[in-house]
Design an enzyme around this catalytic site. Structure first.
Site, mmCIF file in Angstrom:
data_model
loop_
_atom_site.group_PDB
_atom_site.id
_atom_site.type_symbol
_atom_site.label_atom_id
_atom_site.label_comp_id
_atom_site.label_asym_id
_atom_site.label_seq_id
_atom_site.Cartn_x
_atom_site.Cartn_y
_atom_site.Cartn_z
ATOM 1 N N ASP A 1 12.860 1.143 58.285
ATOM 2 C CA ASP A 1 11.430 1.302 58.539
ATOM 3 C C ASP A 1 11.186 1.909 59.926
ATOM 4 O O ASP A 1 11.999 1.749 60.832
ATOM 5 C CB ASP A 1 10.753 -0.077 58.436
ATOM 6 C CG ASP A 1 9.255 0.034 58.223
ATOM 7 O OD1 ASP A 1 8.751 1.163 58.015
ATOM 8 O OD2 ASP A 1 8.577 -1.010 58.265
ATOM 9 N N ARG B 1 6.283 5.977 62.636
ATOM 10 C CA ARG B 1 5.847 5.579 63.993
ATOM 11 C C ARG B 1 6.716 6.225 65.062
ATOM 12 O O ARG B 1 6.242 6.642 66.100
ATOM 13 C CB ARG B 1 5.872 4.048 64.127
ATOM 14 C CG ARG B 1 4.574 3.406 63.660
ATOM 15 C CD ARG B 1 4.749 1.945 63.431
ATOM 16 N NE ARG B 1 5.541 1.707 62.237
ATOM 17 C CZ ARG B 1 6.190 0.579 61.987
ATOM 18 N NH1 ARG B 1 6.182 -0.396 62.853
ATOM 19 N NH2 ARG B 1 6.864 0.436 60.857
ATOM 20 N N ASN C 1 6.163 3.639 47.292
ATOM 21 C CA ASN C 1 6.080 4.834 48.157
ATOM 22 C C ASN C 1 5.444 6.052 47.467
ATOM 23 O O ASN C 1 5.040 7.000 48.130
ATOM 24 C CB ASN C 1 7.466 5.226 48.707
ATOM 25 C CG ASN C 1 7.952 4.322 49.812
ATOM 26 O OD1 ASN C 1 9.162 4.141 49.999
ATOM 27 N ND2 ASN C 1 7.034 3.734 50.577
ATOM 28 N N ARG D 1 2.057 7.387 48.792
ATOM 29 C CA ARG D 1 1.907 8.169 50.037
ATOM 30 C C ARG D 1 1.369 9.569 49.717
ATOM 31 O O ARG D 1 1.426 10.005 48.562
ATOM 32 C CB ARG D 1 3.270 8.277 50.724
ATOM 33 C CG ARG D 1 3.733 6.925 51.213
ATOM 34 C CD ARG D 1 4.946 7.021 52.083
ATOM 35 N NE ARG D 1 5.185 5.694 52.628
ATOM 36 C CZ ARG D 1 5.778 5.433 53.766
ATOM 37 N NH1 ARG D 1 6.217 6.419 54.513
ATOM 38 N NH2 ARG D 1 5.942 4.202 54.183
#
Ligand code: FPP
Length: 251
Positions: free
Chosen positions: A19, A23, A67, A70
């Protein structure tokens, strides 16, 4: 591995929730896709590190069933990265004797990455010692649904009576059939949850959460996770005294 053996040694099987790619990228002013590209580099590094650290099974949570929600561009980029990774890394897997496995609803993947996956699995199918498991379009809940459907079919055909169903029957229908349970689950990027990853298989796993984002994760971070694992006492329902006695008897 018997649970007695894994009390003292290992981990033999590490599962990683990779993960923090997004970010990591955003913190450097880069696109999320650059973060995933860098994440692939970390995959290469960690696969190599596992062999150096004598970890025989590595499961990477590469794409969850959730996912797909997304943005389409990100999903497409992840599928392309998967295909590229498989095309480029198959020779490396062969060179290092690593057998590739996949868990998840693989039949729902787009044709190109699915074909690359099937080719890579076929080319490495004869290896026995080292295992890389990619969780793709994976969800533990879907896995239970699929296992339940398979069990119900058996009972309808009269091949298994409902009152005879045991954990071993269900385990044999999970995508992970034939693979050992993970000893250690690692999640990067500071999130402390499992997100539908190996829920049944991690019943007795140890957990290690690190704030490091996946693109920054190195062999040293993996070693820290393993050191933490070694500091734990895995009792599998027994008392600490029972374990001490077993350990002294086996010396
Ligand atoms: C989580 O980061 C990561 C993913 C959803 C995908 C993981 C994929 C890779 C590492 C690359 C593909 C892997 C292979 C084996 C080809 P995130 O995007 O959720 O990060 P965030 O939480 O910071 O947004």
């Amino acid at each position: 591995m018997s649970d007695k053996a894994s009390i003292k040694s290992g981990p033999d099987h590490i599962g990683i929730i990779m993960d923090g790619n997004g970010r990591w990228a955003q913190s450097q002013g880069l696109s999320r896709i650059k973060g995933h590209q860098q994440g692939v580099e970390t995959c290469r590094r960690v696969i190599e590190a596992c062999q150096e650290l004598d970890i025989h099974y590595l499961t990477l949570y590469a794409f969850s069933a959730e996912n797909w929600k997304r943005p389409e561009t990100e999903v497409n980029a992840l599928m392309e990265l998967l295909e590229l990774f498989l095309m480029r890394e198959t020779d490396t897997l062969i060179k290092h004797g690593i057998k590739l496995h996949a868990i998840g609803r693989i039949h729902e993947l787009p044709a190109k990455p699915r074909a690359a996956l099937e080719q890579a699995m076929e080319a490495t199918s004869h290896f026995k010692d080292w295992h890389l498991v990619l969780a793709l379009n994976y969800s533990s809940r879907n896995e239970i649904v699929d296992a339940t459907r398979a069990i119900v079919k058996k009972t309808i055909k009269g091949k298994l009576y409902p009152e005879d169903i045991e954990w071993e029957d269900i385990k044999g229908k999970l995508y992970t059939d034939g693979l050992p349970d993970p000893d250690l689950i690692v999640r990067t990027s500071g999130e402390n949850r499992l997100s539908n990853f190996l829920l049944m298989q991690s019943a007795y796993a140890e957990f290690y959460f690190t704030p490091t984002c996946w693109p920054d994760f190195t062999k040293a971070h993996l070693q820290e996770a393993i050191d933490s694992y070694h500091s734990r006492e895995r009792r599998f329902g027994r008392t600490g005294e029972q374990l001490d006695r077993e350990t002294s008897l086996s010396r």
